[in-house]
Design a protein around this motif. Structure first.
Motif, PDB file in Angstrom:
ATOM      1  N   ASN A  45      24.254  29.089  62.480  1.00 38.92           N
ATOM      2  CA  ASN A  45      22.949  29.389  63.068  1.00 38.92           C
ATOM      3  C   ASN A  45      22.819  30.864  63.458  1.00 38.92           C
ATOM      4  N   ARG A  46      23.551  31.720  62.773  1.00 35.91           N
ATOM      5  CA  ARG A  46      23.478  33.154  63.025  1.00 35.91           C
ATOM      6  C   ARG A  46      24.143  33.890  61.870  1.00 35.91           C
ATOM      7  N   VAL A  47      23.901  35.203  61.809  1.00 32.65           N
ATOM      8  CA  VAL A  47      24.546  36.043  60.811  1.00 32.65           C
ATOM      9  C   VAL A  47      24.888  37.374  61.472  1.00 32.65           C
ATOM     10  N   THR A  48      26.041  37.898  61.178  1.00 35.04           N
ATOM     11  CA  THR A  48      26.409  39.215  61.687  1.00 35.04           C
ATOM     12  C   THR A  48      26.019  40.265  60.657  1.00 35.04           C
ATOM     13  N   GLN A  49      25.770  41.468  61.116  1.00 39.39           N
ATOM     14  CA  GLN A  49      25.413  42.535  60.197  1.00 39.39           C
ATOM     15  C   GLN A  49      26.575  42.864  59.269  1.00 39.39           C
ATOM     16  N   GLU A  50      27.801  42.734  59.768  1.00 40.37           N
ATOM     17  CA  GLU A  50      28.968  42.958  58.918  1.00 40.37           C
ATOM     18  C   GLU A  50      29.023  41.916  57.801  1.00 40.37           C
ATOM     19  N   GLN A  51      28.744  40.680  58.145  1.00 37.13           N
ATOM     20  CA  GLN A  51      28.740  39.599  57.152  1.00 37.13           C
ATOM     21  C   GLN A  51      27.676  39.856  56.083  1.00 37.13           C
ATOM     22  N   LEU A  52      26.496  40.264  56.522  1.00 38.86           N
ATOM     23  CA  LEU A  52      25.407  40.511  55.591  1.00 38.86           C
ATOM     24  C   LEU A  52      25.704  41.722  54.711  1.00 38.86           C
ATOM     25  N   SER A  53      26.259  42.767  55.316  1.00 35.83           N
ATOM     26  CA  SER A  53      26.583  43.973  54.565  1.00 35.83           C
ATOM     27  C   SER A  53      27.656  43.699  53.511  1.00 35.83           C
ATOM     28  N   THR A  54      28.671  42.953  53.893  1.00 38.12           N
ATOM     29  CA  THR A  54      29.738  42.607  52.944  1.00 38.12           C
ATOM     30  C   THR A  54      29.176  41.818  51.773  1.00 38.12           C
ATOM     31  N   PHE A  55      28.291  40.870  52.081  1.00 37.04           N
ATOM     32  CA  PHE A  55      27.673  40.051  51.029  1.00 37.04           C
ATOM     33  C   PHE A  55      26.888  40.903  50.041  1.00 37.04           C
ATOM     34  N   ILE A  56      25.951  41.721  50.531  1.00 40.51           N
ATOM     35  CA  ILE A  56      25.049  42.422  49.625  1.00 40.51           C
ATOM     36  C   ILE A  56      25.781  43.480  48.824  1.00 40.51           C
ATOM     37  N   HIS A  57      26.756  44.171  49.434  1.00 45.30           N
ATOM     38  CA  HIS A  57      27.485  45.196  48.694  1.00 45.30           C
ATOM     39  C   HIS A  57      28.342  44.579  47.587  1.00 45.30           C
ATOM     40  N   ALA A  58      28.815  43.372  47.812  1.00 48.60           N
ATOM     41  CA  ALA A  58      29.610  42.697  46.780  1.00 48.60           C
ATOM     42  C   ALA A  58      28.760  42.316  45.574  1.00 48.60           C
ATOM     43  N   GLN A  59      27.437  42.184  45.769  1.00 53.26           N
ATOM     44  CA  GLN A  59      26.553  41.782  44.665  1.00 53.26           C
ATOM     45  C   GLN A  59      26.041  42.970  43.854  1.00 53.26           C
ATOM     46  N   VAL A  60      26.196  44.178  44.371  1.00 55.33           N
ATOM     47  CA  VAL A  60      25.589  45.340  43.719  1.00 55.33           C
ATOM     48  C   VAL A  60      26.013  45.508  42.257  1.00 55.33           C
ATOM     49  N   PRO A  61      27.298  45.394  41.900  1.00 53.40           N
ATOM     50  CA  PRO A  61      27.649  45.550  40.474  1.00 53.40           C
ATOM     51  C   PRO A  61      26.904  44.565  39.564  1.00 53.40           C
ATOM     52  N   ASP A  62      26.823  43.302  39.979  1.00 53.23           N
ATOM     53  CA  ASP A  62      26.101  42.323  39.165  1.00 53.23           C
ATOM     54  C   ASP A  62      24.597  42.590  39.163  1.00 53.23           C
ATOM     55  N   LEU A  63      24.056  43.038  40.290  1.00 52.76           N
ATOM     56  CA  LEU A  63      22.630  43.368  40.342  1.00 52.76           C
ATOM     57  C   LEU A  63      22.301  44.518  39.399  1.00 52.76           C
ATOM     58  N   MET A  64      23.141  45.546  39.364  1.00 53.82           N
ATOM     59  CA  MET A  64      22.880  46.682  38.504  1.00 53.82           C
ATOM     60  C   MET A  64      23.048  46.316  37.024  1.00 53.82           C
ATOM     61  N   LYS A  65      23.986  45.412  36.742  1.00 56.63           N
ATOM     62  CA  LYS A  65      24.136  44.953  35.361  1.00 56.63           C
ATOM     63  C   LYS A  65      22.931  44.118  34.937  1.00 56.63           C
ATOM     64  N   ASN A  66      22.390  43.333  35.860  1.00 53.63           N
ATOM     65  CA  ASN A  66      21.156  42.604  35.563  1.00 53.63           C
ATOM     66  C   ASN A  66      20.009  43.574  35.283  1.00 53.63           C
ATOM     67  N   ALA A  67      19.945  44.656  36.063  1.00 47.08           N
ATOM     68  CA  ALA A  67      18.907  45.660  35.845  1.00 47.08           C
ATOM     69  C   ALA A  67      19.046  46.281  34.454  1.00 47.08           C
ATOM     70  N   GLU A  68      20.279  46.556  34.052  1.00 47.88           N
ATOM     71  CA  GLU A  68      20.509  47.129  32.726  1.00 47.88           C
ATOM     72  C   GLU A  68      20.095  46.152  31.625  1.00 47.88           C
TER      73      GLU A  68
END
Length: 307
Positions: A141-164
């Motif tokens: 029932n909550r999220v920490t900013q560290e948890q959210l930051s770790t999640f989104i940064h881990a997705q960046v390589p796949d997100l950029m490959k999707n963009a390509e």
């Protein structure tokens, strides 16, 4: 209360102004009718007008949209959760619960979309990581900013490959369509070919279609950069926030007619591409505030800090 200062419809000046607008619109239509072939890209469709005929061809495939939608999932979660400082509010919890069901259904449908193996695995990774975050956040029932930051940064390589992959899908699809059309044109028609690209204002810098047409038509290529070229190209035009076919072609007609009119009146082809009041406003404001405008990309660190 401020009163309206607009002229009444029956005012002779209003009638005169409407006569000007009617004459301009008629002239614009005449310019369009005599123009060489023109291609408009509007969402997923390319439209060619040539010799009084209209043709359609694809600008993208469904793969483009699959990559785009899956990429939106982690981005949406980041936007939704970034402002959650304590426990989840009711609205956020409801939205997360809804998104959980939608992510699950989308993941189940992914294998039937005909994606290449590597791309398919990537979509499953993005959806699985997003689902894991949703489950963890709902359970706590909550999220920490560290948890959210770790999640989104881990997705960046796949997100950029999707963009390509999205960009490649659109470029390959457009190129096949445009080259097929060009093979049916004379050399003179290919030399006259123009393009207008419908785009939202936020996406115009580096727009995929605008970049493609700039290269294939031999126009000024600005790439991904947003600075305005002081000598803009003449064969590719961005139709910002216009996704209507008649409006997109009308804008191209306006662009050509204004260039001709501007050259004849002001001796400067691009003068009417600026607000007619622009030069006077620049002089007035420079005098009023004792400063001067700076070309794009030349702002100093000090001026940015002051801003």
């Amino acid at each position: 209360m401020a009163r309206t200062v607009a002229l009444e419809p029956a005012d002779p000046l209003s009638v005169l102004n409407q006569a000007f607008r009617d004459a301009y619109a008629a002239r614009r239509e005449a310019v369009l009718s005599r123009m060489g072939p023109v291609i408009a890209q509007i969402d997923d469709v390319l439209i060619l007008r040539k010799g009084g005929q209209r043709f359609e061809a694809p600008a993208r495939t469904r793969r483009y949209h699959a990559y785009k939608v899956v990429s939106h999932v982690p981005l949406a979660l980041h936007v939704l959760l970034a402002s959650q400082k304590a426990g989840l509010d009711d609205d956020t919890r409801t939205r997360l619960t809804t998104m959980r069901g939608l992510i699950t259904a989308s993941a189940t449908s992914m294998d039937s979309r005909g994606l290449p193996a590597e791309a398919l695995a990537r979509q499953h990774r993005l959806l699985a990581a997003s689902l894991a975050l949703v489950d963890a956040v709902l359970a706590a029932n909550r999220v920490t900013q560290e948890q959210l930051s770790t999640f989104i940064h881990a997705q960046v390589p796949d997100l950029m490959k999707n963009a390509e992959d999205s960009a490649r899908d659109q470029i390959d699809t457009m190129h096949a369509s445009v080259e097929a059309w060009k093979r049916g044109m004379t050399g003179e028609e290919r030399g006259q070919l123009r393009a207008v690209v419908a785009a939202s204002h936020m996406s115009r810098p580096g727009n995929v279609a605008a970049q493609y047409f700039s290269i294939t038509l031999g126009d000024t290529w600005e790439g991904r950069f947003h600075e305005e070229d002081p000598q803009p190209g003449k064969r590719v035009l961005s139709s910002e926030a216009t996704f209507d076919e008649p409006a997109a072609f009308a804008l191209l007609g306006t662009h050509v007619l204004d260039a001709r009119t501007s050259r004849g009146i002001f001796g400067e082809e691009t003068r009417m591409a600026r607000d007619l009041l622009a030069d006077a406003a620049e002089r007035i404001l420079a005098d009023m505030f004792h400063t001067s405008p700076q070309p794009p990309g030349t702002a100093t660190a000090e001026s940015l800090k002051d801003g």
